[in-house]
Design an enzyme around this catalytic site. Structure first.
Site, PDB file in Angstrom:
ATOM      1  N   LYS A  67     -31.704  77.858  26.818  1.00 19.98           N
ATOM      2  CA  LYS A  67     -30.773  76.781  25.971  1.00 19.98           C
ATOM      3  C   LYS A  67     -31.287  77.367  24.632  1.00 19.98           C
ATOM      4  O   LYS A  67     -30.264  77.273  23.602  1.00 19.98           O
ATOM      5  CB  LYS A  67     -31.312  75.367  25.956  1.00 19.98           C
ATOM      6  CG  LYS A  67     -30.935  74.943  27.324  1.00 19.98           C
ATOM      7  CD  LYS A  67     -31.030  73.375  27.161  1.00 19.98           C
ATOM      8  CE  LYS A  67     -30.467  72.630  28.605  1.00 19.98           C
ATOM      9  NZ  LYS A  67     -30.732  71.184  28.488  1.00 19.98           N
ATOM     10  N   ASN A  88     -26.374  73.682  25.243  1.00 23.73           N
ATOM     11  CA  ASN A  88     -26.341  73.826  26.449  1.00 23.73           C
ATOM     12  C   ASN A  88     -24.822  73.834  27.131  1.00 23.73           C
ATOM     13  O   ASN A  88     -24.760  73.662  28.368  1.00 23.73           O
ATOM     14  CB  ASN A  88     -26.755  72.292  27.073  1.00 23.73           C
ATOM     15  CG  ASN A  88     -25.773  71.205  26.854  1.00 23.73           C
ATOM     16  OD1 ASN A  88     -25.236  71.054  25.957  1.00 23.73           O
ATOM     17  ND2 ASN A  88     -25.922  70.042  27.899  1.00 23.73           N
ATOM     18  N   ASP A 104     -25.915  67.353  25.394  1.00 19.61           N
ATOM     19  CA  ASP A 104     -27.300  66.372  25.784  1.00 19.61           C
ATOM     20  C   ASP A 104     -27.353  65.258  25.032  1.00 19.61           C
ATOM     21  O   ASP A 104     -27.631  64.094  25.434  1.00 19.61           O
ATOM     22  CB  ASP A 104     -28.462  67.271  26.004  1.00 19.61           C
ATOM     23  CG  ASP A 104     -28.592  68.084  27.364  1.00 19.61           C
ATOM     24  OD1 ASP A 104     -27.943  67.690  28.392  1.00 19.61           O
ATOM     25  OD2 ASP A 104     -29.044  68.852  27.244  1.00 19.61           O
ATOM     26  N   GLY A 132     -37.537  70.466  25.728  1.00 19.73           N
ATOM     27  CA  GLY A 132     -35.867  70.791  25.407  1.00 19.73           C
ATOM     28  C   GLY A 132     -35.140  69.396  25.502  1.00 19.73           C
ATOM     29  O   GLY A 132     -34.408  69.236  24.272  1.00 19.73           O
ATOM     30  N   TYR A 221     -33.543  61.792  37.008  1.00 21.90           N
ATOM     31  CA  TYR A 221     -32.668  61.330  38.135  1.00 21.90           C
ATOM     32  C   TYR A 221     -32.940  61.727  39.499  1.00 21.90           C
ATOM     33  O   TYR A 221     -32.270  60.919  40.454  1.00 21.90           O
ATOM     34  CB  TYR A 221     -31.299  61.653  37.479  1.00 21.90           C
ATOM     35  CG  TYR A 221     -30.864  63.069  37.600  1.00 21.90           C
ATOM     36  CD1 TYR A 221     -31.220  63.713  36.308  1.00 21.90           C
ATOM     37  CD2 TYR A 221     -30.441  63.830  38.534  1.00 21.90           C
ATOM     38  CE1 TYR A 221     -30.684  64.955  36.153  1.00 21.90           C
ATOM     39  CE2 TYR A 221     -30.299  64.978  38.406  1.00 21.90           C
ATOM     40  CZ  TYR A 221     -30.338  65.777  37.248  1.00 21.90           C
ATOM     41  OH  TYR A 221     -30.248  67.117  37.202  1.00 21.90           O
TER      42      TYR A 221
HETATM   43  P1  NAP Z   1     -39.363  70.801  29.576  1.00 21.58           P
HETATM   44  O1  NAP Z   1     -38.937  71.480  28.238  1.00 21.58           O
HETATM   45  O2  NAP Z   1     -39.975  71.835  30.507  1.00 21.58           O
HETATM   46  O3  NAP Z   1     -40.554  69.792  29.192  1.00 21.58           O
HETATM   47  C1  NAP Z   1     -41.442  68.998  30.089  1.00 21.58           C
HETATM   48  C2  NAP Z   1     -42.049  68.066  29.259  1.00 21.58           C
HETATM   49  O4  NAP Z   1     -42.578  67.285  30.407  1.00 21.58           O
HETATM   50  C3  NAP Z   1     -43.016  68.418  28.276  1.00 21.58           C
HETATM   51  O5  NAP Z   1     -43.048  67.358  27.193  1.00 21.58           O
HETATM   52  C4  NAP Z   1     -44.232  68.502  28.869  1.00 21.58           C
HETATM   53  O6  NAP Z   1     -45.575  68.273  28.253  1.00 21.58           O
HETATM   54  C5  NAP Z   1     -44.094  67.223  29.985  1.00 21.58           C
HETATM   55  N1  NAP Z   1     -44.946  66.975  30.992  1.00 21.58           N
HETATM   56  C6  NAP Z   1     -45.176  68.070  31.963  1.00 21.58           C
HETATM   57  N2  NAP Z   1     -45.852  67.520  32.887  1.00 21.58           N
HETATM   58  C7  NAP Z   1     -46.480  66.509  32.458  1.00 21.58           C
HETATM   59  C8  NAP Z   1     -47.432  65.714  32.936  1.00 21.58           C
HETATM   60  N3  NAP Z   1     -48.265  65.683  34.138  1.00 21.58           N
HETATM   61  N4  NAP Z   1     -47.695  64.369  32.012  1.00 21.58           N
HETATM   62  C9  NAP Z   1     -47.173  64.169  31.081  1.00 21.58           C
HETATM   63  N5  NAP Z   1     -46.281  65.070  30.568  1.00 21.58           N
HETATM   64  C10 NAP Z   1     -45.857  66.101  31.259  1.00 21.58           C
HETATM   65  O7  NAP Z   1     -38.165  69.895  30.225  1.00 21.58           O
HETATM   66  P2  NAP Z   1     -37.026  69.510  29.737  1.00 21.58           P
HETATM   67  O8  NAP Z   1     -35.871  70.279  29.829  1.00 21.58           O
HETATM   68  O9  NAP Z   1     -37.199  68.765  28.428  1.00 21.58           O
HETATM   69  O10 NAP Z   1     -36.585  68.145  30.827  1.00 21.58           O
HETATM   70  C11 NAP Z   1     -37.596  66.975  30.831  1.00 21.58           C
HETATM   71  C12 NAP Z   1     -36.877  65.881  31.951  1.00 21.58           C
HETATM   72  O11 NAP Z   1     -35.868  65.423  31.335  1.00 21.58           O
HETATM   73  C13 NAP Z   1     -36.838  66.623  33.237  1.00 21.58           C
HETATM   74  O12 NAP Z   1     -37.212  65.876  34.288  1.00 21.58           O
HETATM   75  C14 NAP Z   1     -35.335  66.950  33.221  1.00 21.58           C
HETATM   76  O13 NAP Z   1     -34.898  67.068  34.732  1.00 21.58           O
HETATM   77  C15 NAP Z   1     -34.814  65.860  32.412  1.00 21.58           C
HETATM   78  N6  NAP Z   1     -33.535  66.031  31.928  1.00 21.58           N
HETATM   79  C16 NAP Z   1     -32.486  65.189  32.268  1.00 21.58           C
HETATM   80  C17 NAP Z   1     -31.309  65.293  31.811  1.00 21.58           C
HETATM   81  C18 NAP Z   1     -30.071  64.410  32.073  1.00 21.58           C
HETATM   82  O14 NAP Z   1     -29.005  64.683  32.039  1.00 21.58           O
HETATM   83  N7  NAP Z   1     -30.408  63.293  32.630  1.00 21.58           N
HETATM   84  C19 NAP Z   1     -30.914  66.092  30.838  1.00 21.58           C
HETATM   85  C20 NAP Z   1     -32.009  67.260  30.346  1.00 21.58           C
HETATM   86  C21 NAP Z   1     -33.466  67.082  31.130  1.00 21.58           C
HETATM   87  P3  NAP Z   1     -46.490  69.389  27.615  1.00 21.58           P
HETATM   88  O15 NAP Z   1     -45.568  69.683  26.518  1.00 21.58           O
HETATM   89  O16 NAP Z   1     -47.694  68.772  27.493  1.00 21.58           O
HETATM   90  O17 NAP Z   1     -46.446  70.602  28.488  1.00 21.58           O
END
Ligand code: NAP
Length: 297
Positions: A67, A88, A104, A132, A221
């Protein structure tokens, strides 16, 4: 073979929800186009981008880990996406230019309004996560004029960096910081933008710390009912998962590519069986991730 094409690029591509949603909408609105899943490595990005400059491409979508990286390969990036720091979605303009944008943030704002009845303007928001997705959520909250935004993250340095990026009114702390607990106690909206509930068990914060009128939005989700949402419902708090955001961000990109004003209902109906864990009727194997092949045709 379809006349027009769009694709989702990322690595790994874990889900096919985006292809199912867009292909259902192409069929429903009688548009001869196909949304493909392209699991490609970083070295293949320039060749992919060169291929989508051809007129048969509407554009493409981008997921982790590209992204940010994709921005340097585009001709233009819209202001909101630049402010968020992530693209995105990309549209191929009639003159062949590739323009990056972000769906997003507006998808999130639209989903909390429609699924929870929450207006971000004036809201006191606590966001868990600093990846992200949290950048888009934080930007939507600040952009809408939230009264306060507190970011809690497992790695506090990342929370502090996101807070700096979003501006003076935003605070970034560790998930275990007493300040986060205080912020939860005053929150009108709690947002989980971590992977907790999807890949790790348990709610990311104690739902008991929220006031009785707070709403809870979980970007996760799959599964549809995370431990966070289950705990919120036990407390009687309004709660929604990330499916509404997923659909709304897709419909915004679809409108940009096709001019169809609102494909939300079609898209939501198409992925309902996937969200329930079953394959939707007529979902073809050919729409599964294809591997690192160059863009077709
Ligand atoms: P990402 O960039 O990999 O970030 C992951 C985040 O989760 C970081 O803040 C990380 O913290 C935290 N994390 C990981 N393991 C953890 C744990 N055991 N305890 C506490 N925090 C933890 O992922 P992303 O792209 O931001 O996505 C995050 C979530 O949003 C995912 O589940 C994704 O599927 C969802 N999402 C949904 C949509 C939608 O349209 N519904 C869109 C985008 C994303 P650290 O910094 O400490 O590693």
């Amino acid at each position: 073979m379809a006349t027009h094409h769009v694709a989702l690029i990322g690595r790994p591509l874990r889900r096919r929800h985006s292809a199912v949603m867009h292909n259902a909408a192409f069929a429903a609105f009688d548009i001869d186009a196909e949304y493909e899943l392209r699991d490609i490595g970083p070295d293949a990005l320039p060749e992919f981008v060169a291929g989508v400059r051809r007129p048969e491409w509407f554009g493409f979508q981008v997921t982790a880990p590209y992204k940010r990286r994709i921005m340097a390969l585009l001709d233009d990036v819209e202001d909101e996406a630049r402010a968020i720091g992530a693209v995105n979605s990309v549209a191929r303009e009639p003159d062949g230019r590739l323009v990056g944008f972000n769906t997003d943030a507006p998808g999130f704002a639209s989903a909390v309004a429609s699924d929870l009845g929450v207006t971000l303007t004036g809201a006191r928001v606590v966001v868990a996560g600093a990846g992200g997705a949290a950048y888009a959520v934080g930007h939507a909250c600040v952009g809408a004029g939230a009264a306060s935004v507190v970011i809690g993250n497992r790695t506090p340095a990342a929370a502090a960096e996101l807070a700096r990026h979003l501006g003076d009114t935003v605070t970034g702390v560790s998930l275990s910081d007493p300040g986060l607990r205080r912020a939860l106690g005053e929150a009108t909206l709690f947002v989980n933008a971590t992977t907790t509930g999807m890949t790790e068990p348990g709610p990311v914060v104690a739902v008991e710390d929220l006031p009785p009128d707070a709403a809870v939005f979980d970007l996760v989700y799959v599964p549809a009912e995370t431990p966070l949402l289950a705990a919120a419902r036990v407390r009687g708090l309004p709660a929604a998962n990330g499916a509404g955001m997923l659909v709304r961000q897709a419909a915004i990109a679809f409108r940009r590519w096709t001019g169809v004003a609102d494909a939300t209902d079609t898209m939501a109906a198409a992925i309902a069986p996937l969200l329930e864990g079953a394959a939707p009727p007529g979902d073809a194997d050919s729409r599964r991730p294809t591997g690192p092949s160059p863009p077709a045709p």
